[in-house]
Enzyme design. Sequence first.
Site, PDB file in Angstrom:
ATOM      1  N   ARG A   1     -10.816   1.276  59.947  1.00 40.45           N
ATOM      2  CA  ARG A   1     -11.150  -0.103  60.299  1.00 40.45           C
ATOM      3  C   ARG A   1     -12.173  -0.152  61.432  1.00 40.45           C
ATOM      4  O   ARG A   1     -13.119  -0.909  61.395  1.00 40.45           O
ATOM      5  CB  ARG A   1      -9.885  -0.872  60.696  1.00 40.45           C
ATOM      6  CG  ARG A   1      -9.513  -1.920  59.670  1.00 40.45           C
ATOM      7  CD  ARG A   1      -8.195  -2.537  59.984  1.00 40.45           C
ATOM      8  NE  ARG A   1      -7.119  -1.576  59.831  1.00 40.45           N
ATOM      9  CZ  ARG A   1      -5.960  -1.632  60.457  1.00 40.45           C
ATOM     10  NH1 ARG A   1      -5.712  -2.584  61.302  1.00 40.45           N
ATOM     11  NH2 ARG A   1      -5.034  -0.734  60.244  1.00 40.45           N
TER      12      ARG A   1
ATOM     13  N   ARG B   1       5.935  -1.637  62.888  1.00 43.96           N
ATOM     14  CA  ARG B   1       5.207  -2.314  63.959  1.00 43.96           C
ATOM     15  C   ARG B   1       6.224  -3.244  64.591  1.00 43.96           C
ATOM     16  O   ARG B   1       7.043  -3.836  63.895  1.00 43.96           O
ATOM     17  CB  ARG B   1       3.996  -3.044  63.395  1.00 43.96           C
ATOM     18  CG  ARG B   1       3.016  -2.051  62.765  1.00 43.96           C
ATOM     19  CD  ARG B   1       1.581  -2.513  62.795  1.00 43.96           C
ATOM     20  NE  ARG B   1       0.663  -1.379  62.819  1.00 43.96           N
ATOM     21  CZ  ARG B   1       0.246  -0.695  61.747  1.00 43.96           C
ATOM     22  NH1 ARG B   1       0.661  -1.016  60.545  1.00 43.96           N
ATOM     23  NH2 ARG B   1      -0.593   0.311  61.862  1.00 43.96           N
TER      24      ARG B   1
ATOM     25  N   ASP C   1      -3.265   4.783  69.145  1.00 45.48           N
ATOM     26  CA  ASP C   1      -3.481   4.224  70.485  1.00 45.48           C
ATOM     27  C   ASP C   1      -2.613   2.997  70.766  1.00 45.48           C
ATOM     28  O   ASP C   1      -2.201   2.770  71.906  1.00 45.48           O
ATOM     29  CB  ASP C   1      -4.964   3.940  70.744  1.00 45.48           C
ATOM     30  CG  ASP C   1      -5.525   2.900  69.799  1.00 45.48           C
ATOM     31  OD1 ASP C   1      -5.119   2.885  68.618  1.00 45.48           O
ATOM     32  OD2 ASP C   1      -6.363   2.102  70.225  1.00 45.48           O
TER      33      ASP C   1
ATOM     34  N   GLY D   1       0.801   3.163  62.039  1.00 45.55           N
ATOM     35  CA  GLY D   1       0.499   3.657  60.687  1.00 45.55           C
ATOM     36  C   GLY D   1       1.009   5.080  60.530  1.00 45.55           C
ATOM     37  O   GLY D   1       0.848   5.892  61.431  1.00 45.55           O
TER      38      GLY D   1
ATOM     39  N   ARG E   1     -20.764   1.180  40.833  1.00 47.35           N
ATOM     40  CA  ARG E   1     -19.340   1.232  40.490  1.00 47.35           C
ATOM     41  C   ARG E   1     -18.573   1.391  41.791  1.00 47.35           C
ATOM     42  O   ARG E   1     -19.050   2.080  42.709  1.00 47.35           O
ATOM     43  CB  ARG E   1     -19.001   2.433  39.601  1.00 47.35           C
ATOM     44  CG  ARG E   1     -19.840   2.550  38.355  1.00 47.35           C
ATOM     45  CD  ARG E   1     -19.489   1.431  37.404  1.00 47.35           C
ATOM     46  NE  ARG E   1     -20.688   1.065  36.693  1.00 47.35           N
ATOM     47  CZ  ARG E   1     -20.849   1.174  35.384  1.00 47.35           C
ATOM     48  NH1 ARG E   1     -19.861   1.605  34.642  1.00 47.35           N
ATOM     49  NH2 ARG E   1     -21.964   0.821  34.811  1.00 47.35           N
TER      50      ARG E   1
ATOM     51  N   ALA F   1     -22.176  13.545  49.858  1.00 46.12           N
ATOM     52  CA  ALA F   1     -22.569  12.170  49.517  1.00 46.12           C
ATOM     53  C   ALA F   1     -23.973  11.884  50.050  1.00 46.12           C
ATOM     54  O   ALA F   1     -24.410  12.480  51.033  1.00 46.12           O
ATOM     55  CB  ALA F   1     -21.564  11.182  50.099  1.00 46.12           C
ATOM     56  N   GLU F   2     -24.644  10.965  49.385  1.00 46.29           N
ATOM     57  CA  GLU F   2     -26.026  10.654  49.783  1.00 46.29           C
ATOM     58  C   GLU F   2     -26.065   9.764  51.018  1.00 46.29           C
ATOM     59  O   GLU F   2     -26.956   9.869  51.844  1.00 46.29           O
ATOM     60  CB  GLU F   2     -26.759   9.966  48.624  1.00 46.29           C
ATOM     61  CG  GLU F   2     -27.293  10.929  47.569  1.00 46.29           C
ATOM     62  CD  GLU F   2     -26.204  11.600  46.737  1.00 46.29           C
ATOM     63  OE1 GLU F   2     -25.078  11.071  46.669  1.00 46.29           O
ATOM     64  OE2 GLU F   2     -26.490  12.671  46.174  1.00 46.29           O
TER      65      GLU F   2
ATOM     66  N   ARG G   1     -17.452  12.316  41.172  1.00 40.00           N
ATOM     67  CA  ARG G   1     -18.779  12.923  41.067  1.00 40.00           C
ATOM     68  C   ARG G   1     -19.019  13.439  39.658  1.00 40.00           C
ATOM     69  O   ARG G   1     -20.101  13.289  39.116  1.00 40.00           O
ATOM     70  CB  ARG G   1     -18.892  14.080  42.065  1.00 40.00           C
ATOM     71  CG  ARG G   1     -19.901  13.817  43.137  1.00 40.00           C
ATOM     72  CD  ARG G   1     -20.494  15.098  43.651  1.00 40.00           C
ATOM     73  NE  ARG G   1     -21.163  14.875  44.943  1.00 40.00           N
ATOM     74  CZ  ARG G   1     -22.308  14.252  45.086  1.00 40.00           C
ATOM     75  NH1 ARG G   1     -22.925  13.740  44.053  1.00 40.00           N
ATOM     76  NH2 ARG G   1     -22.839  14.099  46.282  1.00 40.00           N
TER      77      ARG G   1
ATOM     78  N   ASP H   1      -9.246   8.452  65.561  1.00 34.62           N
ATOM     79  CA  ASP H   1      -9.987   7.660  66.551  1.00 34.62           C
ATOM     80  C   ASP H   1      -9.305   7.657  67.924  1.00 34.62           C
ATOM     81  O   ASP H   1      -9.326   6.646  68.618  1.00 34.62           O
ATOM     82  CB  ASP H   1     -10.146   6.218  66.036  1.00 34.62           C
ATOM     83  CG  ASP H   1      -8.810   5.563  65.723  1.00 34.62           C
ATOM     84  OD1 ASP H   1      -7.792   6.272  65.673  1.00 34.62           O
ATOM     85  OD2 ASP H   1      -8.786   4.338  65.524  1.00 34.62           O
TER      86      ASP H   1
ATOM     87  N   THR I   1      -2.580   9.878  63.388  1.00 31.07           N
ATOM     88  CA  THR I   1      -3.257   8.813  62.630  1.00 31.07           C
ATOM     89  C   THR I   1      -4.340   9.460  61.773  1.00 31.07           C
ATOM     90  O   THR I   1      -4.992  10.414  62.216  1.00 31.07           O
ATOM     91  CB  THR I   1      -3.885   7.750  63.550  1.00 31.07           C
ATOM     92  OG1 THR I   1      -4.889   7.037  62.809  1.00 31.07           O
ATOM     93  CG2 THR I   1      -4.570   8.317  64.766  1.00 31.07           C
TER      94      THR I   1
ATOM     95  N   ALA J   1       9.150  19.871  65.008  1.00 31.07           N
ATOM     96  CA  ALA J   1       8.783  20.733  66.137  1.00 31.07           C
ATOM     97  C   ALA J   1       9.443  20.257  67.434  1.00 31.07           C
ATOM     98  O   ALA J   1       9.920  21.070  68.235  1.00 31.07           O
ATOM     99  CB  ALA J   1       7.261  20.766  66.285  1.00 31.07           C
TER     100      ALA J   1
ATOM    101  N   MET K   1     -10.540   4.705  54.231  1.00 31.74           N
ATOM    102  CA  MET K   1      -9.944   3.986  55.357  1.00 31.74           C
ATOM    103  C   MET K   1     -10.763   4.181  56.635  1.00 31.74           C
ATOM    104  O   MET K   1     -11.573   5.104  56.733  1.00 31.74           O
ATOM    105  CB  MET K   1      -8.500   4.447  55.564  1.00 31.74           C
ATOM    106  CG  MET K   1      -7.564   3.799  54.561  1.00 31.74           C
ATOM    107  SD  MET K   1      -5.847   4.167  54.920  1.00 31.74           S
ATOM    108  CE  MET K   1      -5.067   2.970  53.835  1.00 31.74           C
TER     109      MET K   1
ATOM    110  N   ASP L   1      -7.046   8.200  61.096  1.00 29.26           N
ATOM    111  CA  ASP L   1      -8.372   7.727  61.517  1.00 29.26           C
ATOM    112  C   ASP L   1      -9.085   8.655  62.502  1.00 29.26           C
ATOM    113  O   ASP L   1     -10.287   8.551  62.692  1.00 29.26           O
ATOM    114  CB  ASP L   1      -8.258   6.337  62.164  1.00 29.26           C
ATOM    115  CG  ASP L   1      -7.876   5.276  61.154  1.00 29.26           C
ATOM    116  OD1 ASP L   1      -8.160   5.481  59.959  1.00 29.26           O
ATOM    117  OD2 ASP L   1      -7.291   4.250  61.551  1.00 29.26           O
TER     118      ASP L   1
END
Length: 318
Positions: free
Chosen positions: A171, A72, A103, A11, A243, A186-187, A154, A129, A125, A22, A169, A127
């Site tokens: 997953r 990919r 990864d 991604g 919504r 956010a609540e 808001r 992660d 990425t 660089a 995003m 994410d």
Amino acid sequence: MKRIAVLSSGGDSPGMNAAIRAVARTCLFNDKECVGVMRGYEGLIDGDYIPLNRAAVGGILHRGGTILKTARSERFKTEEGRKAALSKMRDAGLEGLVVIGGDGSFRGAKLLHDMGMPTIGVPGTIDNDVAGTDETIGFDTAVNTALEAVMRLRDTASSHDRLFIVEVMGRNAGFLALEVAVATGAEYVVVPELPLSIGNLCQKLRVSHENKKSHTLIILAEGVMTANEMKDKLQDTGGYDARVTVLGYIQRGGSPTSFDAILASRMGAYAAESLFIGKSGVMVGNVNHRMVLSELERSWTEQKYLSPEMLGLVEKLN
Ligand code: ADP
């Protein structure tokens, strides 16, 4: 080592171009040659290279996406594919490779390292992660893009006393959702790492309503369920009419923030310099603001955890 290659894979994320620049400029600075591989591992198998001289990486520092494209590659998952890639690299006199990706891309990078090609990973990425680094390239930009979108929502949510579900995003990981939730106030945040009870969520929404909150925002990581599924569940269980907004691919686009442009520049330069001094089979990380190397395997064997302190903030500050 006289000539190395760089590719982007998996991604895409904002800041990949800054990392490519660089790597290329660090090569030039050290009197080495750099080539760019088009379309990730697909281009590595096909020998699809472009020279990355000074001009080729001019004006790309702040451009979103990646000039090398990303892809990919199923072929690269086969031994035959990897052998073809290696032999093309050897024919072209390439002595090392920097892989910018997540990864999945690092699994491929490790296999090349095992086959004798010096290879170093740079985590890119949105994410975040990837274990072994506090931040990945593109994460900060994605948080800021989502923040801007949510703040607009808001405004309209508070004018109409509404409940909004915003799907971001992520997953398998809730880093993006959690940072967006804290940054937007956010609540609630719903992440794949933690179990979700719709009954409990409805209970909390009831309390919010009793406290006369003018509006309520739920930030949902896509990996848990879709925002529309959550809307239906909240309707069925608690009679709530939410919504829905799905931020989708806009989170991957745009110019990198200053944080990501700097992170990518540091990581790209560090990766190239590490290759020059003989490092391989490792990834670059930013840990406590310092550039470090750690084994590529860490990215898929070690789980990176959400900060309990940050999770607590969503609960405490809403
Ligand atoms: P990301 O790098 O963003 O996690 P993917 O998981 O899609 O993205 O991986 C990108 C590419 O890396 C794959 O298309 C494939 O070519 C290569 N790759 C992923 N896993 C492996 C693996 N186990 N062995 C070899 N190559 C792999």
